[in-house]
Design an enzyme around this catalytic site. Structure first.
Site, PDB file in Angstrom:
ATOM      1  N   ASP A 199      -0.116   5.083   0.787  1.00  0.00           N
ATOM      2  CA  ASP A 199      -0.365   6.088   1.837  1.00  0.00           C
ATOM      3  C   ASP A 199      -0.295   5.447   3.233  1.00  0.00           C
ATOM      4  O   ASP A 199      -1.113   4.590   3.563  1.00  0.00           O
ATOM      5  CB  ASP A 199      -1.769   6.701   1.660  1.00  0.00           C
ATOM      6  CG  ASP A 199      -1.947   7.401   0.311  1.00  0.00           C
ATOM      7  OD1 ASP A 199      -0.997   8.050  -0.146  1.00  0.00           O
ATOM      8  OD2 ASP A 199      -3.044   7.293  -0.263  1.00  0.00           O
ATOM      9  N   ASP A 222       0.879  -1.161   0.000  1.00  0.00           N
ATOM     10  CA  ASP A 222       0.000   0.000   0.000  1.00  0.00           C
ATOM     11  C   ASP A 222       0.928   1.226   0.000  1.00  0.00           C
ATOM     12  O   ASP A 222       2.102   1.123   0.378  1.00  0.00           O
ATOM     13  CB  ASP A 222      -0.875  -0.036   1.260  1.00  0.00           C
ATOM     14  CG  ASP A 222      -1.677   1.228   1.409  1.00  0.00           C
ATOM     15  OD1 ASP A 222      -2.346   1.618   0.447  1.00  0.00           O
ATOM     16  OD2 ASP A 222      -1.610   1.847   2.492  1.00  0.00           O
TER      17      ASP A 222
END
Ligand code: G6P
Ligand code: MG
Length: 211
Positions: free
Chosen positions: A11, A9
């Site tokens: 953020d 991922d």
């Protein structure tokens, strides 16, 4: 070796843009007089922009037309992109870069799996524009996490079957998406407390123990 690829991922895992999302949503919430804090913000991790706005509006959702909601989401993105413009290679933690380099050197493939439509801009800002073998992001999916689409697309782009992919996430919705994609997962930050992941990381370099 169990894994052939790691899907990260973006953020809140590779960089601290999760905080910028918080700041931009907070500004919108203050402007329209809705209560918003870091606990509510944690529920937006991994969730798409319009769905995030619905969570922020909560009981007041019915007061806003679709057009008004689209304007709010656009404004939030403008605030957010102003913050992204301030990012440079200095915003990539050296420990994170080192960890990525070691994983690469061990022969694993690396991908991004993010619901964000700003992922490519962020990667450019922090100097990782051409670093990953695949970037699966908000611009190519129709359903955001917890739907597995973003991770399944990353696995297809890499040419690595889901069971050989490991997902790294700071969002509960992301861990649910990994499970639905039949991928193992490692939790970092806010996602650790959910207890949904196969591995719990204190820092990203802990990942090296499992690869
Ligand atoms: C990531 C973040 C979410 C954000 C989503 C959409 O998944 O964790 O908080 O809402 O991306 O981001 P965007 O940059 O397209 O608004
Ligand atoms: Mg995240």
């Amino acid at each position: 070796m169990k894994y052939q690829a790691v899907i990260f991922d973006l953020d809140g895992v590779i960089c601290h843009t999760d905080h910028y999302h918080y700041l931009a949503w907070k500004k919108i919430a203050d402007e329209i007089g809705v209560h918003f804090d870091k606990t509510i913000n944690n529920r937006l991790r991994g969730i798409g922009r319009m769905e995030s706005l619905e969570i922020l509006l909560g009981a007041r959702s019915g007061e806003f037309s679709l057009q008004a909601k689209e304007e709010l989401a656009t404004k939030k993105n403008e605030y957010y992109r102003q913050l992204l413009q301030t990012m440079t290679m200095q915003d990539l933690d050296p420990e994170i870069k080192k960890t990525l380099d070691i994983i690469k050197a061990r022969g694993l493939k690396l991908a991004i799996g993010s619901s964000s439509k700003n992922a490519k801009l962020i990667l450019k800002q922090i100097g990782l524009e051409n670093y990953f073998d695949a970037v699966s992001d908000g611009t190519i999916i129709s359903r955001s996490k917890p739907d597995p689409e973003v991770f399944l697309k990353a696995s297809a782009m890499l040419g690595v079957k889901p069971e050989y992919c490991l997902v790294v996430e700071d969002a509960k919705s992301g861990l649910e998406a990994a499970k639905a994609a039949n991928m193992d997962s490692a939790a970092i930050g806010d996602a650790v407390k959910s207890g949904l992941a196969d591995y719990q990381l204190k820092t990203l370099s802990d990942l090296l123990l499992y690869l």
